[in-house]
Design a protein around this motif. Sequence first.
Motif, PDB file in Angstrom:
ATOM      1  N   ILE A  35      59.375  57.934  34.707  1.00 25.49           N
ATOM      2  CA  ILE A  35      58.268  57.003  34.514  1.00 25.49           C
ATOM      3  C   ILE A  35      58.836  55.620  34.760  1.00 25.49           C
ATOM      4  CG2 ILE A  35      56.694  56.011  32.837  1.00 25.49           C
ATOM      5  CD1 ILE A  35      56.371  58.760  31.683  1.00 25.49           C
ATOM      6  N   ASN A  36      58.365  55.026  35.820  1.00 30.29           N
ATOM      7  CA  ASN A  36      58.970  53.779  36.266  1.00 30.29           C
ATOM      8  C   ASN A  36      58.329  52.601  35.545  1.00 30.29           C
ATOM      9  OD1 ASN A  36      60.173  51.748  37.655  1.00 30.29           O
ATOM     10  ND2 ASN A  36      58.984  52.036  39.523  1.00 30.29           N
ATOM     11  N   PHE A  37      58.980  52.154  34.463  1.00 33.01           N
ATOM     12  CA  PHE A  37      58.407  51.040  33.707  1.00 33.01           C
ATOM     13  C   PHE A  37      58.497  49.730  34.478  1.00 33.01           C
ATOM     14  CE2 PHE A  37      58.478  53.948  30.188  1.00 33.01           C
ATOM     15  CZ  PHE A  37      57.389  53.548  29.454  1.00 33.01           C
ATOM     16  N   ALA A  38      59.187  49.730  35.603  1.00 33.06           N
ATOM     17  CA  ALA A  38      59.262  48.507  36.396  1.00 33.06           C
ATOM     18  C   ALA A  38      58.095  48.391  37.368  1.00 33.06           C
ATOM     19  CB  ALA A  38      60.587  48.450  37.153  1.00 33.06           C
ATOM     20  N   GLN A  39      57.231  49.423  37.431  1.00 32.44           N
ATOM     21  CA  GLN A  39      56.125  49.366  38.388  1.00 32.44           C
ATOM     22  C   GLN A  39      55.223  48.158  38.107  1.00 32.44           C
ATOM     23  OE1 GLN A  39      56.073  51.321  40.919  1.00 32.44           O
ATOM     24  NE2 GLN A  39      54.056  51.037  41.823  1.00 32.44           N
ATOM     25  N   GLY A  40      54.979  47.876  36.838  1.00 27.97           N
ATOM     26  CA  GLY A  40      54.163  46.713  36.487  1.00 27.97           C
ATOM     27  C   GLY A  40      54.814  45.417  36.942  1.00 27.97           C
ATOM     28  N   SER A  41      56.127  45.370  36.936  1.00 30.71           N
ATOM     29  CA  SER A  41      56.806  44.150  37.361  1.00 30.71           C
ATOM     30  C   SER A  41      56.718  43.966  38.863  1.00 30.71           C
ATOM     31  CB  SER A  41      58.275  44.195  36.947  1.00 30.71           C
ATOM     32  OG  SER A  41      58.355  44.400  35.573  1.00 30.71           O
ATOM     33  N   ILE A  42      56.745  45.083  39.602  1.00 36.11           N
ATOM     34  CA  ILE A  42      56.584  44.981  41.054  1.00 36.11           C
ATOM     35  C   ILE A  42      55.171  44.490  41.376  1.00 36.11           C
ATOM     36  CG2 ILE A  42      56.537  46.316  43.184  1.00 36.11           C
ATOM     37  CD1 ILE A  42      58.709  48.077  41.949  1.00 36.11           C
ATOM     38  N   TYR A  43      54.240  44.966  40.598  1.00 38.51           N
ATOM     39  CA  TYR A  43      52.847  44.533  40.695  1.00 38.51           C
ATOM     40  C   TYR A  43      52.755  43.013  40.479  1.00 38.51           C
ATOM     41  CZ  TYR A  43      48.145  44.785  38.297  1.00 38.51           C
ATOM     42  OH  TYR A  43      46.876  44.636  37.847  1.00 38.51           O
ATOM     43  N   LEU A  44      53.516  42.553  39.475  1.00 37.97           N
ATOM     44  CA  LEU A  44      53.559  41.113  39.200  1.00 37.97           C
ATOM     45  C   LEU A  44      54.174  40.351  40.367  1.00 37.97           C
ATOM     46  CD1 LEU A  44      53.300  38.911  36.949  1.00 37.97           C
ATOM     47  CD2 LEU A  44      55.641  39.424  36.360  1.00 37.97           C
ATOM     48  N   VAL A  45      55.307  40.865  40.872  1.00 39.66           N
ATOM     49  CA  VAL A  45      55.967  40.203  41.997  1.00 39.66           C
ATOM     50  C   VAL A  45      55.005  40.142  43.178  1.00 39.66           C
ATOM     51  CG1 VAL A  45      57.817  40.470  43.684  1.00 39.66           C
ATOM     52  CG2 VAL A  45      58.290  40.839  41.265  1.00 39.66           C
ATOM     53  N   GLY A  46      54.300  41.242  43.438  1.00 35.51           N
ATOM     54  CA  GLY A  46      53.347  41.275  44.540  1.00 35.51           C
ATOM     55  C   GLY A  46      52.274  40.217  44.384  1.00 35.51           C
ATOM     56  N   ALA A  47      51.782  40.049  43.154  1.00 39.76           N
ATOM     57  CA  ALA A  47      50.737  39.056  42.919  1.00 39.76           C
ATOM     58  C   ALA A  47      51.241  37.657  43.243  1.00 39.76           C
ATOM     59  CB  ALA A  47      50.275  39.139  41.466  1.00 39.76           C
ATOM     60  N   TYR A  48      52.472  37.360  42.842  1.00 41.47           N
ATOM     61  CA  TYR A  48      52.984  35.996  43.086  1.00 41.47           C
ATOM     62  C   TYR A  48      53.353  35.785  44.544  1.00 41.47           C
ATOM     63  CZ  TYR A  48      52.614  34.289  38.368  1.00 41.47           C
ATOM     64  OH  TYR A  48      52.099  33.838  37.173  1.00 41.47           O
ATOM     65  N   ILE A  49      53.866  36.839  45.207  1.00 39.48           N
ATOM     66  CA  ILE A  49      54.123  36.683  46.649  1.00 39.48           C
ATOM     67  C   ILE A  49      52.792  36.441  47.360  1.00 39.48           C
ATOM     68  CG2 ILE A  49      54.960  37.840  48.720  1.00 39.48           C
ATOM     69  CD1 ILE A  49      56.931  39.329  46.899  1.00 39.48           C
ATOM     70  N   GLY A  50      51.770  37.164  46.911  1.00 40.44           N
ATOM     71  CA  GLY A  50      50.442  36.952  47.474  1.00 40.44           C
ATOM     72  C   GLY A  50      49.988  35.511  47.269  1.00 40.44           C
TER      73      GLY A  50
END
Lengths: 607, 385
Positions: A35-50
């Motif tokens: 269970i990748n608890f970092a998935q939410g953080s990648i989601y966050l990174v994606g939002a800021y790169i966006g």
Amino acid sequence: MSSWLDYTINGLIVGNVYALVAVGLALIFGVSRLINFAQGSIYLVGAYIGWVAVVQLHTPLPLTIIVVAAAAAAVGLIIERFGLRPLQNSVRIAPLLATIGISFVLDQLVMLTFSPNPRALPSQLPDVRFQLGGGTIGPLDLLIAGVGITSALLLFVFLRYSKLGWAVRAASQDRDAAMQMGVDVNRVNQAVFGIAAALGGVSGMLVGMYYNQIDTAMSLQATLKGVVAEVVGGAGNVPGAVIGSLLLGLVESYGVAVFGTSYRNLFAFLLLVVVLVLRPNGLFVSARQAPPEPLTGTFIAPSRPVRIPRWALAVAAAGFAVLPFFPVSFYVLQTLINAWLLGMLALSLTLVAGTIGQVSLGHAALLAIGAYTSALLSLTSAVPVGLAIIGGGLMSAALGTLLISPSFRLRGHYVSIATLAIGEIVSLVILNWESVTRGPIGISGIPPLSLFGYDLISPSSVYWFSLAVMLVLALLQGRLLTSHLGRSFRAIRDDDIAARAYGLSLNRYKSLAFIFGGFAAGVSGGIAAHLYSYINHETFNTQQSILALTVVILGGLGNVVGAIVGSVALVGLPEVFRIAAEYRILIYGIVLLLLVRFRPQGLLGTI
Amino acid sequence: MSNIDRRTLVRGSLATMVAGAAFSRAALAQSSEPILLGVSGPLTGPNAQYGAQWKQGFDLALDEIHAAGGINGRKLAYQFEDSQSDPRQSVAIAQKFVSDPRIVLELGDFSSPASMAASPIYQRGGLVQFGFTNSHPDFTKGGDFMWSTSVSQADEQPLLASYAVRRLGLKKLAVLHLNTDWGRTSRDHFVKAAKEYGAEVAVTEGYIAEERDFRSTLVRVRDANPDGLILISYYSDGALIARQARQVGLKQTICAASSVYSPKFLELGGEAVEDVHLGTRYFPQDPRPEVKKFIAGFKAKYNGQEPDAFNAYSYDAVHMAAAVVKIGGTDRRAIRDAFAKVKDVSSVIFGQATFDVESRRVKGAMNAELVVRKGQFALWDGKPT
């Protein structure tokens, strides 16, 4: 009647949003049982790169999506290569902890780069609305649905019909056998992490546009809801994750419809618990499939514990006991009081997670039950504080065991998810059960610690009190571990089928472990309530549960001394890093990652 | 509390004041070290944004104080300890500040659990805990070392209710509130006042801080058929609700608590927050000199950024701390007593701030009735929207 149509549409729209995260989680779980608890953080990174792409570089939408997907995929590849691949031969729990550490680091990096202020992420789609039921939907709703469903379908086809997809499935069923057949498992993992991260990044961006708002707190919430949806759908099942997400959205929406907004998450987590109890492998896993968790104890690997001679422990305990006689500042004493309180929680968790193998992610709930019981007993029934704290411990033991008992038949990750949900449910019940808990206003004016009529107010007396309670609990637990009971617990952890064959009743032993553990945690919560004088539903939150688990893994699962050493380390380190101000949680995350990397069995080893 | 009354009455004679001031001035002049304030607040974790806003307000106020010659020639500085708004860390910070003799006064924490867990330590340690954002009604009941300039919701909510009911003529209200101690207290005061003014409260909905999707909540609101929506929200969730209300086709008047007053509310809400009404403590075109100075100073220091409510609270707090230290010197007990003595400290939020010695809070917050027009906050001209 038309309202029910609206609630249904709204549920599906939100479910749509959850699906984006859940699909990525399911993909990773399908391959690496993680269970990748970092998935939410990648989601966050994606939002800021966006945000950078849209607001600073003014890229058109298709290009924005490509940029975000590529950048997020790169982050995913880095995580896979440097965070997880080195751990592939260590215990199962190590990568889980590593993803928690990675999520700390990523969240902090984003916060430091972009400041914690929320930002607007304008949608690049035309602002037209279509009437649907009583409300409207926009093009972004359709795009999110499109991305979710298309990616789930594409992944399904890819896994089923392409050669790399076969390799992925082979690796997920049996790593070693796949390797034997010439599958480059590392490449498979890379591909999966890249795809999942790209999807996670794009979903963060789309959801940011949907709400026109991105902030650094969005990561944990995304992970939580994504995990719920994924497990409901059947962990590792990509189309199941989409359906699980839609179901989650519907349940929440109907929950709001019937009971009101503040019950919303209660329904989300109840759904999860019900699904786990009735269909532990998720709604859409067929019975023919191999169980997703290995049957025997590979989740927690045995290791050789570090033996510390008794005299050394006695000297250490005596040293800490005389500490207040030396000119140490109250700040140091207070920090150690926090460590002893966390130590009691860690003792509790190391027993249920380490010794009997039920890795709980909702342990803060036991603190909350103990704290509320003790506070209310002493305030409304005028029970002396010392007795009230014991009452808190007993209530925590009873209620905690009762709440957790439906999930006794679960194994491995599923126990963690179920306890996570139970923890959230307890906190939401505290928030909503106003006649007893006073709801969000909380309980103030809780009397200070006292014993036999004497108030324990000075830092030294609180210090001695909490140290003594913790030592007594630790000694009891040490005694327990060397008894036949301790051996039975470990037998259940290491091989529950063999243990059952020998005539051990699993439920009974699991209950015993939770009763003992619940008592220790409840006492810790009770002391904390009287120490703080004010508690509300936010005092004992999910972060506490995660911290406790970190302590236990750091110290060595099942290891009593390790739990205490881990508590001192994890309360102490952030205080030591105080000098680094905003950077301290980042440093803490990195230290955690290094520890997991080089000492996955914990500082003192599993007992 | 009777303790303070006696002090203020008996020792508050002019002669003692002069002697005391002379003494503390002499003591202050002995040292060239800055006078240190302790700040306990979130710099990381879920509330980090508010800690960052505090800092901006603190730094601006310190610049002004130093430009005016400091405190009797001495500089004022603060030591910001990150608590993540976690009670476990705020109690450790409290012990740290209490045992550090350089700290003369403490500011914060942000959330009620973190602040009120630390109160017993400050009270016993004899260090003033100046909770300038702590609206929890029990905060100052922690002891005579707890003081607050947070606007009491018993004061603020009737003003908002009056705006919504009496001035805007709304008769049937739906109240959406953050389900925290602040949101609940505010809701209760608002509902009571609104009923007194003759409006009906059709539905109240509490939501948790992490909530982002309000569509289903808004269906409940729609079914209650109100003529106005009341938002007891912060700016980020307030903007989300306004956007989604407009998206699902609710066209009712929206009236929001002053906590949404932030340029971020306009940025995050976009067109959806047009015509949203809100009561605030100050506004951009405010003619009051202290507000003009604050806004001009803030824009000059932070690249044209508009200040928001939390910036103003923290800016006011440091000015209040400076006024208190000027009277009380660096002795912690004298500082506590000085809170009862300061009079009419110039304040963005209150105009002139004087503590009510009984409640250890400040009454009489300024009130301005604003509306969002063309993407800007403007004084409401009385025209219906």
